[in-house]
Design a protein around this motif. Sequence first.
Motif, PDB file in Angstrom:
ATOM      1  N   THR A   5     -19.726 -27.075   1.912  1.00  0.00           N
ATOM      2  CA  THR A   5     -20.261 -28.399   2.218  1.00  0.00           C
ATOM      3  C   THR A   5     -19.957 -28.753   3.673  1.00  0.00           C
ATOM      4  O   THR A   5     -19.150 -28.092   4.334  1.00  0.00           O
ATOM      5  N   LYS A   6     -20.571 -29.813   4.144  1.00  0.00           N
ATOM      6  CA  LYS A   6     -20.347 -30.269   5.519  1.00  0.00           C
ATOM      7  C   LYS A   6     -18.898 -30.704   5.716  1.00  0.00           C
ATOM      8  O   LYS A   6     -18.360 -30.607   6.820  1.00  0.00           O
ATOM      9  N   ASP A   7     -18.260 -31.146   4.662  1.00  0.00           N
ATOM     10  CA  ASP A   7     -16.866 -31.590   4.754  1.00  0.00           C
ATOM     11  C   ASP A   7     -15.863 -30.459   4.555  1.00  0.00           C
ATOM     12  O   ASP A   7     -14.662 -30.655   4.742  1.00  0.00           O
ATOM     13  N   ASP A   8     -16.342 -29.306   4.157  1.00  0.00           N
ATOM     14  CA  ASP A   8     -15.459 -28.156   3.881  1.00  0.00           C
ATOM     15  C   ASP A   8     -16.306 -26.886   3.933  1.00  0.00           C
ATOM     16  O   ASP A   8     -16.870 -26.480   2.933  1.00  0.00           O
ATOM     17  N   CYS A   9     -16.391 -26.268   5.106  1.00  0.00           N
ATOM     18  CA  CYS A   9     -17.329 -25.162   5.309  1.00  0.00           C
ATOM     19  C   CYS A   9     -16.626 -23.911   5.828  1.00  0.00           C
ATOM     20  O   CYS A   9     -16.036 -23.925   6.903  1.00  0.00           O
ATOM     21  N   TRP A  10     -16.703 -22.831   5.025  1.00  0.00           N
ATOM     22  CA  TRP A  10     -16.174 -21.530   5.432  1.00  0.00           C
ATOM     23  C   TRP A  10     -17.332 -20.540   5.484  1.00  0.00           C
ATOM     24  O   TRP A  10     -18.252 -20.603   4.672  1.00  0.00           O
ATOM     25  N   VAL A  11     -17.243 -19.618   6.437  1.00  0.00           N
ATOM     26  CA  VAL A  11     -18.203 -18.523   6.510  1.00  0.00           C
ATOM     27  C   VAL A  11     -17.449 -17.202   6.611  1.00  0.00           C
ATOM     28  O   VAL A  11     -16.314 -17.163   7.093  1.00  0.00           O
ATOM     29  N   VAL A  12     -18.086 -16.141   6.148  1.00  0.00           N
ATOM     30  CA  VAL A  12     -17.507 -14.797   6.206  1.00  0.00           C
ATOM     31  C   VAL A  12     -18.371 -13.956   7.143  1.00  0.00           C
ATOM     32  O   VAL A  12     -19.575 -13.807   6.908  1.00  0.00           O
ATOM     33  N   ILE A  13     -17.721 -13.454   8.200  1.00  0.00           N
ATOM     34  CA  ILE A  13     -18.426 -12.634   9.188  1.00  0.00           C
ATOM     35  C   ILE A  13     -17.536 -11.452   9.545  1.00  0.00           C
ATOM     36  O   ILE A  13     -16.369 -11.644   9.906  1.00  0.00           O
ATOM     37  N   GLY A  18     -27.075 -24.492  16.906  1.00  0.00           N
ATOM     38  CA  GLY A  18     -28.203 -24.286  16.006  1.00  0.00           C
ATOM     39  C   GLY A  18     -28.276 -25.308  14.889  1.00  0.00           C
ATOM     40  O   GLY A  18     -29.177 -25.261  14.053  1.00  0.00           O
ATOM     41  N   GLY A  19     -27.316 -26.226  14.838  1.00  0.00           N
ATOM     42  CA  GLY A  19     -27.281 -27.242  13.792  1.00  0.00           C
ATOM     43  C   GLY A  19     -26.410 -26.815  12.622  1.00  0.00           C
ATOM     44  O   GLY A  19     -26.185 -25.626  12.397  1.00  0.00           O
ATOM     45  N   ASP A  20     -25.923 -27.786  11.897  1.00  0.00           N
ATOM     46  CA  ASP A  20     -25.028 -27.491  10.777  1.00  0.00           C
ATOM     47  C   ASP A  20     -25.744 -26.841   9.606  1.00  0.00           C
ATOM     48  O   ASP A  20     -25.161 -26.063   8.854  1.00  0.00           O
ATOM     49  N   ASP A  21     -27.045 -27.102   9.448  1.00  0.00           N
ATOM     50  CA  ASP A  21     -27.765 -26.538   8.307  1.00  0.00           C
ATOM     51  C   ASP A  21     -27.843 -25.014   8.376  1.00  0.00           C
ATOM     52  O   ASP A  21     -27.834 -24.341   7.344  1.00  0.00           O
ATOM     53  N   VAL A  22     -27.876 -24.457   9.582  1.00  0.00           N
ATOM     54  CA  VAL A  22     -27.905 -23.002   9.737  1.00  0.00           C
ATOM     55  C   VAL A  22     -26.591 -22.399   9.242  1.00  0.00           C
ATOM     56  O   VAL A  22     -26.580 -21.393   8.539  1.00  0.00           O
ATOM     57  N   VAL A  23     -25.492 -23.051   9.590  1.00  0.00           N
ATOM     58  CA  VAL A  23     -24.179 -22.560   9.173  1.00  0.00           C
ATOM     59  C   VAL A  23     -23.998 -22.748   7.671  1.00  0.00           C
ATOM     60  O   VAL A  23     -23.527 -21.842   6.976  1.00  0.00           O
ATOM     61  N   LEU A  24     -24.388 -23.901   7.161  1.00  0.00           N
ATOM     62  CA  LEU A  24     -24.252 -24.169   5.724  1.00  0.00           C
ATOM     63  C   LEU A  24     -25.059 -23.175   4.890  1.00  0.00           C
ATOM     64  O   LEU A  24     -24.647 -22.791   3.802  1.00  0.00           O
ATOM     65  N   ALA A  25     -26.183 -22.725   5.416  1.00  0.00           N
ATOM     66  CA  ALA A  25     -27.013 -21.755   4.696  1.00  0.00           C
ATOM     67  C   ALA A  25     -26.352 -20.383   4.638  1.00  0.00           C
ATOM     68  O   ALA A  25     -26.725 -19.547   3.822  1.00  0.00           O
ATOM     69  N   ALA A  26     -25.343 -20.165   5.496  1.00  0.00           N
ATOM     70  CA  ALA A  26     -24.671 -18.862   5.547  1.00  0.00           C
ATOM     71  C   ALA A  26     -23.410 -18.812   4.690  1.00  0.00           C
ATOM     72  O   ALA A  26     -22.725 -17.790   4.664  1.00  0.00           O
ATOM     73  N   THR A  27     -23.118 -19.869   3.965  1.00  0.00           N
ATOM     74  CA  THR A  27     -21.918 -19.871   3.125  1.00  0.00           C
ATOM     75  C   THR A  27     -22.175 -19.120   1.829  1.00  0.00           C
ATOM     76  O   THR A  27     -23.313 -18.942   1.414  1.00  0.00           O
ATOM     77  N   GLY A  28     -21.091 -18.664   1.178  1.00  0.00           N
ATOM     78  CA  GLY A  28     -21.201 -18.021  -0.131  1.00  0.00           C
ATOM     79  C   GLY A  28     -21.626 -16.569  -0.093  1.00  0.00           C
ATOM     80  O   GLY A  28     -21.901 -15.985  -1.127  1.00  0.00           O
TER      81      GLY A  28
END
Length: 136
Positions: free
Chosen positions: A18-26, A42-52
């Motif tokens: 979520t926007k309040d708690d966002c982790w990504v794996v790279i 690129g905006g938060d939606d790009v990062v949020l789409a990369a979670t999980g």
Amino acid sequence: MPTLTKLYSMEEASQHNTKDDCWVVIDGKVYDVTSYLDDHPGGDDVVLAATGKDATDEFEDAGHSKSAKELMQNFCIGELDTSAPVIPELEISSKKETDNYSGNLMELIKQYWAVPVAIAGISAVELKATAFAWNG
């Protein structure tokens, strides 16, 4: 001397989406990018789409600069535990569904019992008719 790092499963990392708690794996590393979402070009939606999921391909395809890759190190909180088993989601049935299953099973039993009983009944009638014709 090896550096100790915290290990996270993909399941655990994917819960922070979520926007309040966002982790990504790279590239096998886990990043808590919550505080960077508003600043991401690129905006938060790009990062949020990369979670999980493993977002390495998306990150590389975006053509991030060397400075962006260096900036990422500030958000690294650990590494992906590749030895952790991936647990598939289980489908849990409710009591209502179980009751419905029992009802469906009873309907099938009734249908399949009707066929042998009908065949036996027809055979008995034919046998009696044949016997009557012989004794005639």
